[in-house]
Design a protein around this motif. Structure first.
Motif, short mmCIF file in Angstrom:
data_model
loop_
_atom_site.label_atom_id
_atom_site.label_comp_id
_atom_site.label_asym_id
_atom_site.label_seq_id
_atom_site.Cartn_x
_atom_site.Cartn_y
_atom_site.Cartn_z
N GLY A 117 2.84 -8.72 -3.45
CA GLY A 117 2.06 -8.45 -4.64
C GLY A 117 1.17 -7.24 -4.56
O GLY A 117 0.58 -6.82 -5.56
N THR A 118 1.02 -6.64 -3.38
CA THR A 118 0.14 -5.49 -3.23
C THR A 118 0.88 -4.16 -3.34
O THR A 118 0.29 -3.17 -3.75
CB THR A 118 -0.58 -5.53 -1.87
OG1 THR A 118 0.40 -5.47 -0.81
CG2 THR A 118 -1.39 -6.82 -1.72
N ARG A 119 2.15 -4.14 -2.99
CA ARG A 119 2.94 -2.92 -3.05
C ARG A 119 4.28 -3.19 -3.70
O ARG A 119 4.94 -4.17 -3.39
CB ARG A 119 3.20 -2.35 -1.64
CG ARG A 119 2.12 -1.45 -1.09
CD ARG A 119 2.63 -0.74 0.15
NE ARG A 119 1.69 0.24 0.65
CZ ARG A 119 1.94 1.10 1.64
NH1 ARG A 119 3.13 1.07 2.22
NH2 ARG A 119 1.04 1.97 2.02
N ALA A 120 4.65 -2.30 -4.60
CA ALA A 120 5.98 -2.37 -5.18
C ALA A 120 6.99 -1.74 -4.23
O ALA A 120 6.62 -1.03 -3.28
CB ALA A 120 6.01 -1.64 -6.52
N ASN A 177 9.32 5.73 9.00
CA ASN A 177 8.05 5.95 8.34
C ASN A 177 7.75 7.44 8.45
O ASN A 177 7.61 7.97 9.56
CB ASN A 177 6.94 5.14 9.00
CG ASN A 177 5.62 5.24 8.24
OD1 ASN A 177 5.37 6.18 7.49
ND2 ASN A 177 4.75 4.25 8.45
N PRO A 178 7.68 8.16 7.32
CA PRO A 178 7.40 9.60 7.39
C PRO A 178 6.16 9.94 8.20
O PRO A 178 6.08 11.03 8.79
CB PRO A 178 7.24 10.00 5.91
CG PRO A 178 8.04 8.98 5.16
CD PRO A 178 7.87 7.70 5.94
N ILE A 199 4.93 6.00 -1.03
CA ILE A 199 5.77 7.09 -0.57
C ILE A 199 6.08 8.00 -1.75
O ILE A 199 6.48 7.54 -2.83
CB ILE A 199 7.09 6.57 0.04
CG1 ILE A 199 6.82 5.79 1.32
CG2 ILE A 199 8.06 7.72 0.31
CD1 ILE A 199 6.30 6.63 2.47
N GLN A 200 5.87 9.29 -1.59
CA GLN A 200 6.18 10.26 -2.63
C GLN A 200 7.62 10.74 -2.45
O GLN A 200 7.98 11.26 -1.40
CB GLN A 200 5.21 11.44 -2.57
CG GLN A 200 3.77 11.05 -2.84
CD GLN A 200 2.83 12.24 -2.76
OE1 GLN A 200 3.26 13.38 -2.63
NE2 GLN A 200 1.53 11.96 -2.81
N GLY A 231 4.37 10.58 3.04
CA GLY A 231 3.37 9.54 3.01
C GLY A 231 3.48 8.59 4.18
O GLY A 231 4.14 8.86 5.19
N ASN A 232 2.83 7.43 4.03
CA ASN A 232 2.79 6.42 5.08
C ASN A 232 3.32 5.11 4.50
O ASN A 232 2.67 4.47 3.67
CB ASN A 232 1.35 6.24 5.57
CG ASN A 232 1.26 5.25 6.72
OD1 ASN A 232 2.26 4.81 7.27
ND2 ASN A 232 0.04 4.90 7.10
N GLY A 233 4.51 4.71 4.91
CA GLY A 233 5.13 3.50 4.42
C GLY A 233 6.57 3.40 4.87
O GLY A 233 7.13 4.32 5.47
#
Length: 270
Positions: A117-120, A177-178, A199-200, A231-233
């Motif tokens: 629920g915090t990140r799509a 993870n970038p 992440i972009q 980004g970080n993800g």
């Protein structure tokens, strides 16, 4: 209620989902394999509400019915523009536990993603296989500056809410993870399977419009663009692209009509 699932197989995996009584899972039309007899199947144009409830019941009288119809029409319109399946299939266990099987459409891996629920999560078109009813499926259109920089726009699947969503891709998966690679990676546009919100995702041309840039585009096999992920993800990539699979099949059948410079100067007309 957590979705109990197991991903089985090697070259072409499938997901076997065990449903509790009354629990519902949905899939894109064409991804269903099998079910036990106590699992009902319903095909609808509307997507899940994402509120954790079960299918059915718009409520609100005539006004509620109208809002529901308009919402369904907008969902269907988005999926048509994105080239996605127009319908979803819903499976609900009745009178006891039930089992349903799902699979992707290409030889490769599957992955179960857990949303809190915090990140799509965003995924490439056609990656979606199945999800709990508490997970909402949407379409994200990325264009404008991001898309135009590479000469094209993007259509992505978007998953929000809480629960399990199952995706599929071609070949083998690799998780990156970038942030572990200086904050940015560049990949073949067909290799991106899914990535977390934050992440972009963009596109850049392969080099400039100079001799080396043209050499990269024409003879490098990557076309004119590369996907960029910053980004970080979590990022999930696949080792096989649909384009490379299609080209290999054409070549094996003697139907490869590409010129000596590759796909950019393809002579295939049909």
């Amino acid at each position: 209620m957590t979705l109990q699932q197991e991903i089985v197989g090697n070259a072409m995996q499938m997901a076997v989902v065990n449903l509790h009584p009354g629990q519902t899972v949905y899939c894109e039309a064409g991804k269903f394999l099998f079910k036990t007899t106590n699992v009902t199947m319903e095909t609808r144009l509307s997507g899940p509400s994402g509120n954790g409830g079960q299918p059915g019941g718009g409520g609100g009288g005539m006004g509620g019915m109208l809002r529901q119809a308009m919402g369904t029409a907008m969902q269907v319109g988005q999926r048509m523009l994105a080239g996605e399946s127009l319908a979803f299939q819903y499976f609900t266990a009745q009178g006891g536990q039930g089992t349903v099987g799902f699979a992707g459409v290409l030889p490769g891996e599957m992955r179960a993603l857990e949303l809190d629920g915090t990140r799509a999560w965003f995924a490439e078109k056609d990656a979606f296989v199945a999800a709990e009813y508490s997970v909402e499926f949407g379409i994200a259109f990325q264009g404008g500056r991001t898309g135009m920089s590479g000469g094209e726009g993007f259509v992505l699947e978007k998953f929000t809410g809480q629960g399990t969503v199952i995706i599929a891709g071609a070949g083998n998966f690799i998780d990156l993870n970038p942030a572990d690679f200086g904050g940015r990676i560049e990949v073949d546009t067909g290799c991106v399977v899914a990535f977390e919100e934050g992440i972009q995702y963009g596109v850049q041309r392969v080099g400039g419009l100079n001799r080396q840039g043209i050499m990269n585009a024409v003879f490098g096999g990557e076309g004119l663009s590369l996907a960029t992920l910053e980004g970080n993800g979590r990022v999930i990539l696949q080792s096989l692209t649909i384009e490379s699979l299609a080209n290999a099949l054409k070549k094996a059948q003697g139907g490869d009509k590409q010129g000596p410079a590759g796909g950019l100067f393809s002579t295939h007309t049909g």
